[in-house]
Enzyme design. Structure first.
Site, PDB file in Angstrom:
ATOM      1  N   ASP A  63      -5.078   2.671 -10.330  1.00 16.70           N
ATOM      2  CA  ASP A  63      -4.410   2.988 -11.603  1.00 16.70           C
ATOM      3  C   ASP A  63      -3.590   4.265 -11.475  1.00 16.70           C
ATOM      4  O   ASP A  63      -2.858   4.643 -12.397  1.00 16.70           O
ATOM      5  CB  ASP A  63      -5.408   3.055 -12.762  1.00 16.70           C
ATOM      6  CG  ASP A  63      -6.450   4.146 -12.592  1.00 16.70           C
ATOM      7  OD1 ASP A  63      -6.492   4.780 -11.523  1.00 16.70           O
ATOM      8  OD2 ASP A  63      -7.232   4.357 -13.546  1.00 16.70           O
ATOM      9  N   GLU A 199     -14.806  10.818  -4.987  1.00 17.93           N
ATOM     10  CA  GLU A 199     -13.565  11.609  -5.096  1.00 17.93           C
ATOM     11  C   GLU A 199     -13.875  13.039  -5.539  1.00 17.93           C
ATOM     12  O   GLU A 199     -14.668  13.267  -6.472  1.00 17.93           O
ATOM     13  CB  GLU A 199     -12.621  10.952  -6.122  1.00 17.93           C
ATOM     14  CG  GLU A 199     -11.335  11.765  -6.315  1.00 17.93           C
ATOM     15  CD  GLU A 199     -10.235  11.044  -7.064  1.00 17.93           C
ATOM     16  OE1 GLU A 199     -10.419   9.860  -7.433  1.00 17.93           O
ATOM     17  OE2 GLU A 199      -9.182  11.665  -7.287  1.00 17.93           O
TER      18      GLU A 199
HETATM   19  O1  KIV Z   1      -6.148   5.068  -8.616  1.00 12.94           O
HETATM   20  C1  KIV Z   1      -6.318   5.475  -7.464  1.00 12.94           C
HETATM   21  O2  KIV Z   1      -5.390   5.643  -6.674  1.00 12.94           O
HETATM   22  C2  KIV Z   1      -7.672   5.772  -7.050  1.00 12.94           C
HETATM   23  C3  KIV Z   1      -7.858   6.411  -5.714  1.00 12.94           C
HETATM   24  C4  KIV Z   1      -7.491   7.831  -5.820  1.00 12.94           C
HETATM   25  C5  KIV Z   1      -9.224   6.226  -5.200  1.00 12.94           C
HETATM   26  O3  KIV Z   1      -8.593   5.539  -7.770  1.00 12.94           O
END
Ligand code: KIV
Length: 315
Positions: A63, A199
């Protein structure tokens, strides 16, 4: 549309050569064999195809596309329909990697039945092979797994919680918070999640959780001790128009490359240096059109370009 576009099937493997598909169980096997999992986001056909052909194991339609593709300030605004649109494009490109789609903010935060309906759309309508949800939502994970939808969890800095966190802040910075993170990770694994993105957490916490957890962890800003790593494609190639976060490594400067290409194209157009004669089509030798009375060749009833007249346009 490009005239040099190859047939859509051009990147299929040659007959007899089969590429082993990465599946959710294959990620677990990689963890068992201590084989690092490479993961990258992609949001469209061309980048997904490049990532897949480069051997990336997991492609996430994140997202984050809300920010890096659509220009929103955070990830909250992107809709299920927008995520589906991009997931379909990625699915069309990918032959080998596991395609994971992010469930956007609001699509799984209410009733479980509604979350299930939304998750099913990603699998059924867009070709996702797993969906990712943020937070320790064990009851929901159980329901989705029960419905045969593989789940990637996401803990630590969860961008959809930006307002609650008061910004994008590193999480689990105390021993107590790191223990809570570990408990959440175990609860997600117990509920049936197949992998967990960690994260923005201290590397020591991520490494300890990774070593103890039965399912793979995929880190972003979580140090080298995870089972795999993921980055946002636009961070990797410098297309984000902002200073990178500490954990980002830039492998290319696509902004400089694209900027220079676009500027050179504009200059060539302005100096009538593009297109050249070699980049132009020609009438057959010795056929001249002859002089025409002004307006004589213009059929205003039929002013739309006749495509038949261009059937040899690619030659
Ligand atoms: O939306 C995204 O790109 C993510 C990654 C940072 C893991 O959730």
């Amino acid at each position: 549309m490009s005239l040099t576009q190859p047939p859509a099937s051009a990147h299929l493997s040659p007959p007899g050569v089969s590429i082993p598909k990465v599946t959710m169980p294959a990620l677990s096997e990689m963890k068992r064999q201590a084989k690092p999992i490479s993961a990258l986001t992609a949001y469209d056909y061309s980048t997904a195809r490049l990532a897949d052909e480069a051997g990336i194991d997991l492609i996430l339609v994140g997202d984050s596309l809300a920010m890096v593709v659509l220009g929103h300030e955070n990830t909250l605004a992107v809709t299920v329909d927008e995520m589906l649109h991009h997931t379909r494009a990625v699915h069309r490109a990918v032959r080998r990697a596991l395609v994971v789609a992010d469930m956007p903010f609001g699509s799984y935060h209410g009733a479980i039945a509604e979350a299930l309906t939304n998750a099913v759309r990603f699998v059924k309508e867009a070709g996702a092979e797993a969906v990712k949800i943020e937070g320790p939502r064990t009851e929901l994970v159980r329901a989705l797994v029960e419905a045969e939808i593989p789940i990637v969890g996401h803990l630590g800095l969860t961008p959809q919680s930006v307002h609650r966190m008061g910004g994008y802040r590193v999480q689990a910075r105390t021993a107590e918070a790191a223990r809570r993170l570990r408990a959440d990770a175990f609860a997600l694994a117990q509920a049936g999640a197949g992998a967990i993105v960690l994260e923005g957490v201290p590397r020591e916490a991520a490494a300890e959780i990774t070593a103890a957890l039965p399912i793979p962890t995929i880190g972003i800003g979580a140090g080298p001790g995870c089972d795999g790593q993921i980055l946002v494609f636009h961070d990797l190639v410098n297309l984000t128009f902002a200073p990178p976060a500490k954990f980002v490594r830039r492998y290319a400067d696509a902004a400089a490359l694209f900027r220079s290409a676009i500027e050179r194209y504009r200059e060539d157009v302005e100096h009538r240096a593009f297109p050249s004669d070699a980049e132009s089509y020609h009438l057959p030798a010795r056929q001249a059109m002859g002089a025409a009375a002004p307006g004589a060749d213009f059929d205003s009833d039929n002013a739309v370009v006749n495509r038949d007249a261009f059937e040899d346009w690619a030659s």
